[in-house]
Design a protein around this motif. Structure first.
Motif, PDB file in Angstrom:
ATOM      1  N   UNK A 162      72.857 101.148 126.210  1.00 41.96           N
ATOM      2  CA  UNK A 162      73.996 101.739 125.508  1.00 41.96           C
ATOM      3  C   UNK A 162      75.209 100.820 125.628  1.00 41.96           C
ATOM      4  N   UNK A 163      76.297 101.188 125.001  1.00 43.70           N
ATOM      5  CA  UNK A 163      77.473 100.318 124.960  1.00 43.70           C
ATOM      6  C   UNK A 163      78.071 100.058 126.340  1.00 43.70           C
ATOM      7  N   UNK A 164      78.082 101.061 127.190  1.00 43.68           N
ATOM      8  CA  UNK A 164      78.611 100.881 128.546  1.00 43.68           C
ATOM      9  C   UNK A 164      77.722  99.909 129.323  1.00 43.68           C
ATOM     10  N   UNK A 165      76.417 100.108 129.267  1.00 38.80           N
ATOM     11  CA  UNK A 165      75.476  99.214 129.960  1.00 38.80           C
ATOM     12  C   UNK A 165      75.586  97.789 129.427  1.00 38.80           C
ATOM     13  N   UNK A 166      75.768  97.639 128.126  1.00 38.71           N
ATOM     14  CA  UNK A 166      75.901  96.324 127.503  1.00 38.71           C
ATOM     15  C   UNK A 166      77.126  95.590 128.062  1.00 38.71           C
ATOM     16  N   UNK A 167      78.276  96.255 128.093  1.00 39.91           N
ATOM     17  CA  UNK A 167      79.496  95.635 128.613  1.00 39.91           C
ATOM     18  C   UNK A 167      79.349  95.256 130.080  1.00 39.91           C
ATOM     19  N   UNK A 168      78.812  96.169 130.850  1.00 43.26           N
ATOM     20  CA  UNK A 168      78.638  95.934 132.283  1.00 43.26           C
ATOM     21  C   UNK A 168      77.707  94.759 132.540  1.00 43.26           C
ATOM     22  N   UNK A 169      76.585  94.732 131.856  1.00 41.98           N
ATOM     23  CA  UNK A 169      75.611  93.658 132.047  1.00 41.98           C
ATOM     24  C   UNK A 169      76.193  92.316 131.638  1.00 41.98           C
ATOM     25  N   UNK A 170      76.904  92.265 130.544  1.00 39.35           N
ATOM     26  CA  UNK A 170      77.458  90.990 130.098  1.00 39.35           C
ATOM     27  C   UNK A 170      78.492  90.459 131.085  1.00 39.35           C
ATOM     28  N   UNK A 171      79.316  91.332 131.647  1.00 42.53           N
ATOM     29  CA  UNK A 171      80.287  90.889 132.642  1.00 42.53           C
ATOM     30  C   UNK A 171      79.583  90.404 133.917  1.00 42.53           C
ATOM     31  N   UNK A 172      78.495  91.061 134.294  1.00 41.18           N
ATOM     32  CA  UNK A 172      77.711  90.605 135.452  1.00 41.18           C
ATOM     33  C   UNK A 172      77.132  89.221 135.193  1.00 41.18           C
ATOM     34  N   UNK A 173      76.625  89.004 133.982  1.00 43.08           N
ATOM     35  CA  UNK A 173      76.083  87.688 133.617  1.00 43.08           C
ATOM     36  C   UNK A 173      77.148  86.605 133.722  1.00 43.08           C
ATOM     37  N   UNK A 174      78.360  86.947 133.327  1.00 40.93           N
ATOM     38  CA  UNK A 174      79.455  85.973 133.422  1.00 40.93           C
ATOM     39  C   UNK A 174      79.660  85.538 134.872  1.00 40.93           C
ATOM     40  N   UNK A 175      79.558  86.483 135.795  1.00 38.08           N
ATOM     41  CA  UNK A 175      79.688  86.167 137.217  1.00 38.08           C
ATOM     42  C   UNK A 175      78.572  85.253 137.698  1.00 38.08           C
ATOM     43  N   UNK A 176      77.382  85.438 137.164  1.00 38.53           N
ATOM     44  CA  UNK A 176      76.206  84.709 137.638  1.00 38.53           C
ATOM     45  C   UNK A 176      76.063  83.320 137.037  1.00 38.53           C
ATOM     46  N   UNK A 202      77.415  79.771 136.397  1.00 40.37           N
ATOM     47  CA  UNK A 202      78.477  78.876 136.867  1.00 40.37           C
ATOM     48  C   UNK A 202      79.181  78.107 135.747  1.00 40.37           C
ATOM     49  N   UNK A 203      78.585  78.056 134.569  1.00 44.69           N
ATOM     50  CA  UNK A 203      79.229  77.340 133.462  1.00 44.69           C
ATOM     51  C   UNK A 203      80.234  78.217 132.706  1.00 44.69           C
ATOM     52  N   UNK A 204      80.349  79.475 133.114  1.00 45.35           N
ATOM     53  CA  UNK A 204      81.232  80.421 132.426  1.00 45.35           C
ATOM     54  C   UNK A 204      82.418  80.761 133.323  1.00 45.35           C
ATOM     55  N   UNK A 205      83.615  80.742 132.746  1.00 47.37           N
ATOM     56  CA  UNK A 205      84.810  81.209 133.451  1.00 47.37           C
ATOM     57  C   UNK A 205      84.865  82.725 133.251  1.00 47.37           C
ATOM     58  N   UNK A 206      84.378  83.460 134.243  1.00 46.59           N
ATOM     59  CA  UNK A 206      84.243  84.915 134.131  1.00 46.59           C
ATOM     60  C   UNK A 206      85.576  85.595 133.839  1.00 46.59           C
ATOM     61  N   UNK A 207      86.665  85.101 134.443  1.00 47.02           N
ATOM     62  CA  UNK A 207      87.969  85.719 134.220  1.00 47.02           C
ATOM     63  C   UNK A 207      88.483  85.445 132.807  1.00 47.02           C
ATOM     64  N   UNK A 260      86.095  70.491 139.539  1.00 45.08           N
ATOM     65  CA  UNK A 260      85.116  71.201 138.716  1.00 45.08           C
ATOM     66  C   UNK A 260      84.881  70.492 137.385  1.00 45.08           C
ATOM     67  N   UNK A 261      85.620  69.411 137.160  1.00 45.15           N
ATOM     68  CA  UNK A 261      85.559  68.676 135.886  1.00 45.15           C
ATOM     69  C   UNK A 261      85.793  69.619 134.709  1.00 45.15           C
ATOM     70  N   UNK A 262      86.738  70.503 134.930  1.00 46.38           N
ATOM     71  CA  UNK A 262      87.065  71.521 133.933  1.00 46.38           C
ATOM     72  C   UNK A 262      88.212  71.012 133.064  1.00 46.38           C
ATOM     73  N   UNK A 263      87.885  70.094 132.180  1.00 46.90           N
ATOM     74  CA  UNK A 263      88.907  69.463 131.361  1.00 46.90           C
ATOM     75  C   UNK A 263      89.504  70.420 130.335  1.00 46.90           C
TER      76      UNK A 263
END
Length: 138
Positions: A42-56, A58-63, A127-130
């Motif tokens: 559902x929409x809540x699970x989708x949002x939650x899972x995607x934010x968790x993936x961002x944390x996991x 390393x190539x994504x700036x979760x914030x 981090x070579x985060x240009x």
């Protein structure tokens, strides 16, 4: 830096119940760099899972993803009669504050008491985060 679990829970619930549209959520998260294919559920699970993936991932700036996906919700001008929206927004602000975070206009989530440019140049270069360097100068 990882998004705290309580923030993921509240933001996932608030956005999932606010947009309640899979297409809108898919577009919102993909536009802001959330990794992978849209999660199932559902929409809540989708949002939650995607934010968790961002944390996991390393190539994504979760914030950065978090700030981007809540930007419209946090900045949309609501009328004085829309008390439900105002309460949901306050709920997001409270969970951010409890986790020493705050939302700044423009889709920026920072540690409370800091500014977006508080991240040290050494951290960014290490981090070579240009892209982040370019963002700091802008």
């Amino acid at each position: 830096m990882r998004i705290p679990t309580p923030v993921i829970g509240v933001v996932g619930e608030v956005l999932g119940n606010h947009y309640y549209n899979h297409s809108k959520l898919n577009t919102l998260f993909m536009e802001h760099g959330a990794p992978g294919e849209p999660p199932e559920g559902n929409c809540v699970a989708k949002c939650t899972e995607w934010l968790k993936r961002c944390n996991e991932d390393p190539s994504v700036d979760a914030f950065e993803v978090l700030g981007g996906v809540i930007e419209d919700f946090m900045e949309f001008e609501i009328s004085e009669y829309d008390k439900e929206w105002a309460e949901r927004r306050k709920r997001v602000q409270r969970v951010l504050a409890k986790n020493s975070l705050s939302y700044l206009p423009g889709g920026i989530v920072v540690f409370a008491g800091t500014t977006p440019s508080a991240r040290s140049l050494q951290e960014i270069l290490s981090a070579r985060d240009f892209a982040a360097i370019d963002k700091e100068f802008q």
